[in-house]
Design a protein around this motif. Sequence first.
Motif, PDB file in Angstrom:
ATOM      1  N   ASP A  90       0.873  -1.181   0.000  1.00  0.00           N
ATOM      2  CA  ASP A  90       0.000   0.000   0.000  1.00  0.00           C
ATOM      3  C   ASP A  90       0.909   1.231   0.000  1.00  0.00           C
ATOM      4  OD1 ASP A  90      -1.644   2.175   0.658  1.00  0.00           O
ATOM      5  OD2 ASP A  90      -3.062   0.875   1.701  1.00  0.00           O
ATOM      6  N   VAL A  92       1.105   4.502   0.382  1.00  0.00           N
ATOM      7  CA  VAL A  92       0.382   5.685   0.857  1.00  0.00           C
ATOM      8  C   VAL A  92       1.085   6.990   0.447  1.00  0.00           C
ATOM      9  CG1 VAL A  92      -0.537   6.860   2.901  1.00  0.00           C
ATOM     10  CG2 VAL A  92      -0.446   4.354   2.844  1.00  0.00           C
ATOM     11  N   ARG A 117      -1.987  -1.905  -3.991  1.00  0.00           N
ATOM     12  CA  ARG A 117      -3.331  -1.318  -3.840  1.00  0.00           C
ATOM     13  C   ARG A 117      -3.180   0.136  -3.449  1.00  0.00           C
ATOM     14  NH1 ARG A 117      -6.426   2.165  -1.705  1.00  0.00           N
ATOM     15  NH2 ARG A 117      -5.106   1.829   0.098  1.00  0.00           N
ATOM     16  N   GLU A 122      -1.882   7.670  -6.148  1.00  0.00           N
ATOM     17  CA  GLU A 122      -0.751   6.783  -5.822  1.00  0.00           C
ATOM     18  C   GLU A 122      -0.388   5.879  -7.003  1.00  0.00           C
ATOM     19  OE1 GLU A 122      -2.150   6.843  -1.135  1.00  0.00           O
ATOM     20  OE2 GLU A 122      -2.771   5.172  -2.415  1.00  0.00           O
ATOM     21  N   ILE A 136      -2.880  12.087   1.485  1.00  0.00           N
ATOM     22  CA  ILE A 136      -3.199  10.659   1.406  1.00  0.00           C
ATOM     23  C   ILE A 136      -4.381  10.397   0.475  1.00  0.00           C
ATOM     24  CG2 ILE A 136      -2.330  10.126   3.728  1.00  0.00           C
ATOM     25  CD1 ILE A 136      -5.379   9.855   4.546  1.00  0.00           C
ATOM     26  N   ASP A 193      -6.310   1.336   3.755  1.00  0.00           N
ATOM     27  CA  ASP A 193      -5.370   0.469   4.488  1.00  0.00           C
ATOM     28  C   ASP A 193      -6.041  -0.854   4.840  1.00  0.00           C
ATOM     29  OD1 ASP A 193      -3.936   2.784   4.360  1.00  0.00           O
ATOM     30  OD2 ASP A 193      -3.890   3.170   6.504  1.00  0.00           O
TER      31      ASP A 193
HETATM   32 MG   LIG Z   1      -4.526   5.022   1.347  1.00  0.00          MG
END
Ligand SMILES: [Mg+2]
Length: 262
Positions: A90, A92, A117, A122, A136, A193
């Motif tokens: 992830d 972030v 993911r 991102e 984020i 998350d």
């Molecule tokens: Mg996130």
Amino acid sequence: MKLSLLNELRAQNPIVLNVSNFVTVQDVANGINAIGASPIMSEEIAKTEAMVKMSGAVALNLGAFTQDQVAHVRKMGQLANQYGKPVILDPVAVGAVAYRLGVAQSLLRDFQVSVIRGNAGEIAALAGIQWAAKGIDAGEGQGDLKAIARSAALKHNCVVILSGPTDFITDGTTVVTVKNGTPLFQLHVGSGDMLSSIVGAFAAVTDDAFEAAQTACLVFGTTGQLVAEAIGAELPGTFTVKLMDQLHLVTTQEIEAVADYE
Ligand SMILES: [Mg+2]
Ligand SMILES: Nc1ncnc2c1ncn2[C@@H]1O[C@H](COP(=O)(O)OP(=O)(O)OP(=O)(O)O)[C@@H](O)[C@H]1O
Ligand SMILES: Cc1ncsc1CCO
């Protein structure tokens, strides 16, 4: 799409090893537990090998790392490769902070991940595509999300989930879209998350990371949608509590009844 994986997951109760972030760690642990897997968190590099060995999947979250923690994440990713455990990453805020992008890229060079993911900001950053990310959050970029997801998957040789109002899940060739969800997910910091670690729970019970990623998105999205429909109001606190309940209770029949994917 293989919804029977949810029953498989609950029957097997696989261990998901997480490097989490201090902001959302409890939601991530409880989300994994509620759906029927077994979470364990790690912050100490010395015990990494034993923990990787006993796990069914490894979920690495780059939400709030120090330099020592990056070394830990790198070692955990490499050990997961060595022991054949699927790795979920992830990334972030890599779309918003150049330093984070650099760290994520260096990790992606040092070990192979099964699934990345992230939100649009991102995933665009990891694909090397211009996008106006915001912290984020996904931000307000423009572009063909399907093409961005596919490009990131080809670049990193893995399955990619680009999540948002619609989730795009791809192995670089085929793209599956999951339209289920609720805007309430955006009012709960850490929805992403939770999803990433739940992908880990599914990846622990099948060798097919693409199928694990699709099923995780469908289960998580429909579950949130069912909760939002039941509470019928913009109540982020209530949503968080009921989401945990529903992750535990939701059945494949309830998911099938509202599933919206192609
Ligand atoms: Mg996130
Ligand atoms: N507007 C929306 N409508 C429906 N579902 C949504 C919406 N926005 C996000 N989701 C769902 O929320 C979940 C988390 O995805 P999101 O893209 O918001 O992650 P994220 O940006 O990394 O979140 P966070 O930073 O809070 O962890 C996914 O299941 C996604 O499908
Ligand atoms: C708010 C926040 N800051 C660093 S990580 C995190 C949680 C979202 O992943």
